[in-house]
Structures are given as C-alpha cells and as structure tokens.
Design an enzyme around this catalytic site. Structure first.
Site, PDB file in Angstrom:
ATOM      1  N   TYR A  37       6.964  -9.211 -13.745  1.00 22.98           N
ATOM      2  CA  TYR A  37       8.086 -10.106 -14.018  1.00 22.98           C
ATOM      3  C   TYR A  37       9.172  -9.397 -14.808  1.00 22.98           C
ATOM      4  CZ  TYR A  37       4.927 -13.358 -12.034  1.00 22.98           C
ATOM      5  OH  TYR A  37       4.076 -13.961 -11.163  1.00 22.98           O
ATOM      6  N   HIS A  83       1.712  -6.110  -0.100  1.00 24.86           N
ATOM      7  CA  HIS A  83       2.329  -7.153  -0.920  1.00 24.86           C
ATOM      8  C   HIS A  83       3.326  -6.576  -1.907  1.00 24.86           C
ATOM      9  CE1 HIS A  83       2.764 -10.297  -3.939  1.00 24.86           C
ATOM     10  NE2 HIS A  83       2.291  -9.466  -4.829  1.00 24.86           N
ATOM     11  N   PHE A  84       2.892  -5.568  -2.694  1.00 25.50           N
ATOM     12  CA  PHE A  84       3.806  -5.195  -3.771  1.00 25.50           C
ATOM     13  C   PHE A  84       4.964  -4.320  -3.322  1.00 25.50           C
ATOM     14  CE2 PHE A  84       2.372  -0.933  -4.447  1.00 25.50           C
ATOM     15  CZ  PHE A  84       1.001  -0.908  -4.636  1.00 25.50           C
ATOM     16  N   HIS A  85       4.896  -3.756  -2.118  1.00 22.76           N
ATOM     17  CA  HIS A  85       6.098  -3.081  -1.644  1.00 22.76           C
ATOM     18  C   HIS A  85       7.170  -4.094  -1.261  1.00 22.76           C
ATOM     19  CE1 HIS A  85       3.703   0.639  -1.541  1.00 22.76           C
ATOM     20  NE2 HIS A  85       4.876   1.234  -1.619  1.00 22.76           N
ATOM     21  N   ARG A 143      -7.054   0.692  -0.049  1.00 22.51           N
ATOM     22  CA  ARG A 143      -5.856   1.295  -0.610  1.00 22.51           C
ATOM     23  C   ARG A 143      -6.270   2.533  -1.391  1.00 22.51           C
ATOM     24  NH1 ARG A 143      -4.456  -2.151  -6.001  1.00 22.51           N
ATOM     25  NH2 ARG A 143      -2.766  -0.643  -6.077  1.00 22.51           N
TER      26      ARG A 143
END
Lengths: 588, 180, 166
Positions: free
Chosen positions: A260, A407-409, A470
């Site tokens: 965040y 997801h985080f890319h 991963r």
C-alpha cells in the site's frame, strides 16, 4: 509564443480554465521557479529511481528468457537467484521508495505552497538512502563475481536461515531509516504550515502524503526490528541462531502494508492529477480522504495472509487477517468508482457523450493520461486475483505458484510502475524546465507495457493454476512435467507468452528510459507546455467531516488494530525463546 | 457528507462482494472441513531430528485405511519422495508431517491443494484423502538455494490390492541412509 | 489509437480462450477438475534405460546420482554387454549442463576393450557449480581391435533429470 500542435499535452480545458495570461505564465514555470531546492531534490530522487528501474528491468528480461527456456546463455541457473534478488530489491525497494520520496516532496511543497523547512535534513535522508542502495546492490551484484566472497542470494524477502553478507542488511536498514527521515521532512513542513493556517483543512495531496507516511511508520517497525535487532547482529556473528518463523512473521508484518505504500502514491496521482489530465475535476475530495484513512487503519493487520500455509501460526489468527484483508477491498473499490467518475466528468467536459462513448473523448494520445488509465484498468484485474490470494483456504491452490508473480506484476508492476512512468512525462518538464521529447514514442510506450504485461501476467496466472512454482530457475520436473500440460494451450504456449510479454515490457521500459534521458539531457526551454495547475474538486474538502483530518485519532485506532491482530501471536512466537526454535545459518 | 446515489449503490455491491468472498472461505472451512496448516504441529531443534518422529522418515500404517507419512525436506531433496516415491494406497486418509533441518522449503503436490511451507523447527501437518490410483509430483516452491529448481519428488497412489506396507517403509529407510 | 483497440481486442481473445480452456478442462477432465495425469515418458535417458539404443550392443545406464555440496558431483555408471562379435569400447566424455557450460570428467572414463560376450562397467564423475543441471553427456562407442577400429557413435546423449541426494 508557439501555438500548441495537435500532439502536445495542453488540453482545451486547460486553456479555458486558466483565468489570466499572467497567471497562466506563472503556472507554466511555476514549480521549478517557486521551489528550486525541492525541484533539485525531486530530480535527485527520480535519477536514482530510474537507474534502479533500468537495471531491475534488464534483470527481469534475463529472468523471463531463462525461466521459459528461451535463452539460458546469459547466466547460470545458480546465478538466476542472484539476478532475481537484484530484480526484487532494485524494483520494489529502491525504485519505489525513491520515486515515492520524490513525488511526495513535490506534492507536499506544491499543495502547501511552501518549501521544506529543512533542506539539510532532506539531503541527509537522500544521502542515507543512496548509500544504503549502493551497499545492498553491491552485496547482491557481488554474487555474480565468484572471486569475491560476498553475496546476498536471499531474494527480496531474505528468509532466514539463508544468510546474506552484512552489507546487504545494513544497506536495507539505511534505506528504511532514510525513508523515516523523509517523512519527518513532510511532517515538519506541515507543522509550519499549520501554525500559519490553524483553521484550514489539510490540502488533499498533503493529507494523502501524511496518512501514507503514518502507515509507513507503523508498518516498517516489523522489518526494522527484524533487520536491526536480529539480522545484522546475526550476519556479523554476534547472534548464533534466529527463529525462522519469527523472522518471517516480522517480515510479513511489513510485507503487506508495503504494497500500500506503493499503491497509495499511485492513488494520489489518480485522484488528484488524472482528472485534470482528463479535462475534468476530482469527483469527491471527502471520499478520497475516507479511502486514505481506511488504508491507514487496515493495511498492517493483514500480514498473516502471506503466511496462510505457515506451520506454527494457529488458524484463528489467519482468519482475522483474512477478514481484515477482505475489508481492505472496500477503499480500492471506492477508488475505482471515484476515479472513473472523475475522468467521465472530464470526458464530458471535452465534449464526450453517450453511455460509453465518452471514453473516446479522453486524451489517449497523452501518455501521462493513458498510462494512468491503463494502469488503473490493469489494477482492477490484479485486485481480482488478489481476492483469490486472500481467500484463506483457496490460497492452498496458488500459494508460491507462478500465479503470485502474475498477480503482483499487475499491481506493483503496473498500477505503480506504469503510473510512475506516466506521471513522469507530466512532472519531469515541471521540475527540469525542459520540454518532453519524442512525444510519439512516449505516447506509444504505455500501450506496449499494457500488452506485454497482459500477455505475461495471463500466462503466469494460468501456469500457477497448474502448479508451476515461482522463484525457480528451471521449472521443469520429471514427474510433475506431465501435469503441467493441458489447459488452454499447454505449458509450452504459456512459456512462450511469458517470454514474449517480458520482452515487450523491456522494450517499453527502454523507450521510457530513452525518452526521459533525451528530455533530461536537452536544453532548458523558455516555456514548457505542461500546465501544473490542479483544479478544485467537484465536491470539496469543506463537505467532509473535520474528524477526517484528525490524524492522531486514526493513528491511535490503527495501532489498536495492529495490537489486536499481532500481539498474541508474536508473544506466542517469542515465548519459547526469542531466538528459538532456531536453525543454523546457511550463507548464500 | 454527500454521497452520490451511484456511489452508495457501488458501496453496497462492494460490501456484498466482500461478504460473498468471506462466505466462500467459511463454507470451505466449515462444510468441506478444510483446515489450515498451523497450530497442531510440534516445534523442535531443527538441527537435531534424532529422538523425534522424523528420525525415521517414511510411510506408516496407523489404522484401517489410515497412514502417516513423515517427510524431511532438505537441500535439495525430499526424504522420502525423491530417490524413492512415497507410496500409499487408494481410498486412504494420509496425514503428512513435514519439516526441514536446514532452510525454509515448500511442499506442494502439484496441481492439488496439498500445499505447505516447511520451516526449520516447525512441523507442518496436513490430512489428505486420496481417492483414486494416480501418480503425483511434489514440488519445492520456496527458494532454498542454488539447487532449488532440482528439488522434486513423487507420490504414487496405488490400487489397494497392489499395496505393500512393508515395502513402502523399507524403501524410505534405504533412502535415508543416503544410498542409491 | 489503433494500439488501444488492438490491446482491448487481444485481451478479449486471450481471456476468452483461457476461460473456455479452463471450463473445458473442468467439464471434460477426469471429473475432479484437476489436470493431473500419469506421467508421460521423460526426455532423456533415465536409470535402467538403454544409453545408446541405436547400437546393437546393450549399454544400460545403471546409476545416475547427483550429490550436492559447495560443488555438485554427478556420477554415472554404464554397464555394457558386448553382444557383438568384435571387441567394443565405450567412453564417456564431457557433460553439458543447462545453459551450455561443458565439464570434463574428473578422470578418463572408459570401459576399456570388451571382448565379445563379456560385460564391463564404466563409472565417471563430473563436478560443476551448485545448481547446474546436467543435460547431455558425450558418448563415444568404438568397435574393433587396436589399429582397426570403427567409431559407431560419437555424439551427445540427453540424460533425464537426476534427483539430488545429500
């Protein structure tokens, strides 16, 4: 005085809303002339940020080609993990922190309309963070040089008992502590402004900076304790063993709110600048404040959702983290509404009409706008895959698979990174006084990023569902290979998609670096053609309850929520020994 | 504070979505009985597994159609699992106990929901129901060093009639001695 | 502008295909929704298999072990049965690991000349940096006696992934 041509960034609305020619001229050179010291600081921060982005991005390309077996000649598979550590640290610790420090410095000075109270402090934290970066990067890159006995092949999460060289931990600590001092700069300047303006509402951009930094202070306690109290002494040999589970818990206490810390500056851009780029105004200031307060409250007490599958953490605490995480969806969903409403307003100001037809009236040729819009769109997809990750027992299916980087890319890799690149096109001229070069290239760059990221991330999600792991240099196995086949095109096709997507991302990054470098190295212009003025929101701060500005109250509630979530588990972890059950260090 | 009508509608839908997500997870936990890893494992000195159940990793029969498998994950293989597959019969309930004497590993039966982190000093416990005869692969999905990508194992679920408990345990012992 | 339209179109197509594929997998799969199947034969020669199926003699890869440590050690043992009627020799050469690096064996590795009807084994060891995956081994097969030899095979043979041991 030149007439703007069709592909320049000045919009019709800008020219209609500026009141007088003199005020217009003031805005065009406003920031650099008004705050030369702050502009210098922002430039310095951006320079380090983009340097890290370039190197980290290059590493990403090498990884994409190696993992997918397209080309394994650059590095050995053992060195893959060195490169992966570099990719993670340079992109999500260095690029992010420096860029955010820069844009926050700009936002605070601009919205409070006053310079920093203490520039000495500013250059101190900049120096500290840069020193930390050099140390950590040196430790990591030395891993590629066999003759040097220094390495830090521990990845961005540096889970113990894998042990890096002390340089790495000291460097990381300097970056974090430096960022704390940056926050002090913002608060001190705000305090000075408050003395002169006792009854005014906090300007929105400063409000966003302050709430983000409060969240940052609360969340970095975990990793600071982990690194300074445990890992630095441990790597120097003063402490024999540390408890890997306690270290993981301290890391993830920080590891969720940090996302965040990356996202909220993107929200700052989407809320306060993107509407203006779209030709309109922010739909609602009060709701923006509510969103940021919710993030301050809820970001930290969610860390256990990264530890759903950890032994030694009882299910009850994981459940609490899950409900907090699900509630954290709300401010993001609210943001989606407000941002879309604001740009729809802008589009209609520009003459757009119809249910969806207004989309075509948006300034897609302006890379500052298109990058932000595409980033926002992609973030929505990332949010959905995040919801899956957050589902406690659903997480079993995708934990540590390739789904997670997929997801985080989308989130940090696009919502943050693409927004950062996009807004740089708008901000760089204002802090350097130089006009943006190669506009067509710049206009195309966000789209190439979008397509590349879409291809790569889609394939990563699909591969993850099949169980492809991963953080693995060669994801080919004897028995497991068979189960990696099937599902929409087969594993071979997914690998190709990742390789192609990763290559497109690198091309897009290269274009960005090229355009920025050429602009930065060009001669100063007499007039830049970017208007830095930000119009008033449609629903202003006076419509919002004053209690929203009561930062002390929100911080207190945030602390209580953190204690409720973490106090019992942490006491439990420490009760069987602060350093135990320990495990012998494994240097890598 | 003025909230636009559409925004209130959107907020309502968002809250419904959040509740639905929490509901789905609750259903999985309560109705399907899916438990999370954690809480019910032991903790011990990771460097010295003697005297614990992990001293002799392998498959043990503990009841009618009930088995326990003790797996030690280390750099860079699973014992049992890598040199010799883990063998259990179909239509059985198998409780996996996994730990590591060195670093953090992962243990995932690829393409299923059997998935856990393996942390030195901690014991991961998972109860799994195997219905049909099949072969599965085990992947280590947490970076554990330069050989991480070589770390894999397999599980063979064999038809009940073909299953031989003694053979399964003997294989695991041989693997522990580091032989071929 | 066309880039934007292209991007949206690309998304719709690929997401659509993904969705269709996933639904198809669920419906037409083995009922429980997973894609796990019995393993297909792996690429490369595994233990117990014939190293050189193209020759008329039998060369079986009896052991393949990989021990980890600061440097990794690969040990291959090949049992050769000379089913032909002339002397036969098998030599093992460099191993190529993933990425292309080549590593010589620690010592000369040859069965020596095997008389017809006899068997012999050759064991060789290679050391390479940790994390390297052996991909190919160079194999030379020669028949005939001293001075009058014919090379039957001189190429690289792919070996299946070798599990790591302690």
């Amino acid at each position: 005085m030149s007439t703007p041509t069709a592909d320049e960034t000045v919009s019709e609305t800008d020219r209609r809303t500026t009141v007088a020619e003199s005020r217009d001229a003031e805005n065009r050179l406003a920031y650099l002339e008004r705050f030369p010291e702050a502009a210098k600081l922002v430039r310095a921060c951006f320079l380090v940020a983009f340097g890290a982005l370039g190197v980290g991005g290059l590493f990403g390309l090498v990884q994409a080609l190696h993992r997918t077996d397209v080309f394994r000649g650059f590095i050995s598979s053992a060195d893959y993990y060195t490169v992966l550590t570099g990719h993670g640290v340079l992109l999500v610790l260095v690029f992010t922190t420096f860029f955010i420090a820069g844009i926050f410095a700009w936002a605070v000075t601009k919205s409070l309309d006053r310079p920093f109270t203490n520039m000495r402090l500013a250059w101190t934290w900049f120096g500290m963070m840069t020193l930390g970066t050099v140390m950590a990067a040196a430790a990591i890159l030395a891993g590629l040089v066999p003759s040097l006995d220094i390495s830090a092949d521990v990845l961005f999460t540096f889970y113990t008992p894998l042990q890096a060289h002390p340089l790495f931990y000291v460097g990381a600590a300097l970056i974090i502590v430096g960022s704390w001092l940056a926050g002090a700069n913002y608060f001190l300047t705000f305090r000075a402004w408050r003395k002169d303006n006792p009854d005014e509402r906090i300007p929105l951009q400063t409000f966003m900076v302050l709430t983000t930094m409060l969240m940052w202070y609360l969340s970095t306690i975990g990793v600071a304790v982990e690194v300074v109290v445990f890992l630095i002494p441990w790597s120097l040999g003063f402490v024999d063993q540390v408890d890997p589970l306690t270290m993981r818990t301290l890391f993830w206490y920080f590891g969720h709110p940090v996302v965040y810390f990356w996202l909220l500056p993107a929200y700052l851009v989407w809320y306060t600048i993107m509407p203006k780029l779209a030709g309109g105004r922010l739909f609602s200031d009060p709701l923006a404040r509510v969103v940021f307060v919710l993030f301050l409250l809820l970001s930290t007490p969610t860390g256990f959702h990264h530890q759903y599958l950890d032994p030694g953490i009882p299910e009850g605490f994981k459940m609490i983290a899950m409900t907090n995480t699900m509630m954290l969806l709300l401010p993001s969903l609210l943001t989606a509404f407000t941002v879309v409403a604001s740009i729809e307003h802008g589009a209609r100001q520009r003459g757009g009409s119809g249910r969806l037809g207004w989309l075509r009236s948006l300034p897609w040729e302006n890379p500052a706008f298109s990058g932000c819009a595409l980033a926002g769109l992609m973030f929505a997809a990332g949010g959905f895959s995040g919801m899956i990750n957050a589902g406690m027992n659903i997480n079993y299916l995708i934990h540590n698979t390739l789904w997670v980087p997929g997801h985080f890319h989308l989130t940090v890799g696009t919502a943050f990174a693409l927004t950062a690149m996009a807004i740089t096109y708008w901000l760089l001229p204002q802090i350097t006084g130089k006009r943006l070069k190669h506009r067509t290239l710049a206009a195309v760059q966000p789209f190439i990023w979008f397509i590349g990221m879409f291809l790569m991330s889609n394939a990563m999600h699909r591969a993850g569902l099949l169980g492809v792991p991963r953080r693995t240099a060669e994801p080919e196995y004897n028995v497991v290979d068979a189960s990696f086949s099937g599902a929409a095109g087969g594993y071979g096709e997914m690998r190709l998609q990742i390789a192609v997507g990763g290559t497109l991302l690198f091309v897009s990054l290269a274009i960005f670096v090229f355009v920025i470098a050429r602009t930065w190295l060009s001669h100063k212009s007499e007039r830049i053609d970017v208007n830095g003025a930000i119009p008033e929101p449609l629903s202003g701060p006076d419509h919002s309850p004053v209690v929203l500005d009561n930062l002390r109250l929100w911080l207190a509630i945030a602390v209580v929520l953190v204690l409720l979530t973490y106090a019992i588990p942490v006491v439990g972890l420490l009760s069987d020994g602060v350093f135990g059950p320990g495990a012998p260090a494994v240097p890598v | 504070m003025e909230i636009h009508r559409f925004e209130r509608l959107w907020l309502g839908l968002s809250i419904l979505l959040v509740l639905a997500l929490i509901g789905t997870v609750t259903y999985g936990a309560v109705a399907e009985g899916i438990e999370m890893v954690g809480g019910d494992g032991e903790t011990f000195d990771s460097a010295n597994l003697d005297g614990t159940e992990f001293e002799e990793p392998g498959v043990r029969k503990v009841g009618e159609d009930e088995y326990e498998v003790y797996v030690v994950a280390r750099r860079f293989f699973f014992n049992p699992g890598t040199t010799d597959p883990i063998r259990v019969p179909a239509d059985s309930t198998v409780t996996f106990h996994v730990t590591s004497p060195d670093v953090v590993h992962g243990f995932e039966i690829a393409n299923t929901n059997v998935n856990t982190m393996v942390i030195p000093g901690q014991e991961s416990v998972m109860e799994v129901e195997f219905d049909e005869a099949k072969q599965y692969g085990i992947v280590c999905h947490e970076y554990c060093g330069s050989g991480h990508h070589s770390m894999e194992g397999s599980i063979q679920v064999v038809p009940q009639s073909q299953y031989n408990v003694t053979a399964a345990t003997v294989n695991a012992d041989a693997a522990q001695e580091g032989g071929s | 502008m066309w880039l934007f339209a292209f991007a949206i179109l690309l998304i719709l197509v690929i997401e659509g295909m993904t969705f269709a594929g996933l639904i198809g997998g669920l419906a037409g799969g083995d009922g429980d929704g997973t894609q796990t199947a019995d393993p297909t034969p792996v690429d490369g020669v595994a233990t117990g298999e014939e190293l050189l199926p193209e020759t008329d003699r039998t060369e079986t890869l009896t052991t393949a072990t990989l021990s980890s440590g600061d440097r990794w050690t690969l040990t291959l043992t090949v049992a050769v049965e000379n089913t032909g009627d002339t002397p036969y020799e098998l030599r093992l050469g460099p191993v190529t690991t993933v990425g292309g690096a080549s590593h010589d064996p620690r010592a000369d590795a040859t069965t020596g000349s095997i008389a017809p009807g006899e068997t012999a084994t050759v064991t060789a060891q290679w050391r390479f940096p940790s994390g390297s995956t052996p991909n190919f081994v160079a194999v030379t097969a020669v028949e005939g006696s001293e001075g009058a030899t014919t090379t039957l095979f001189d190429d690289e043979v792919a070996i299946a992934r070798v599990p790591v041991q302690g």
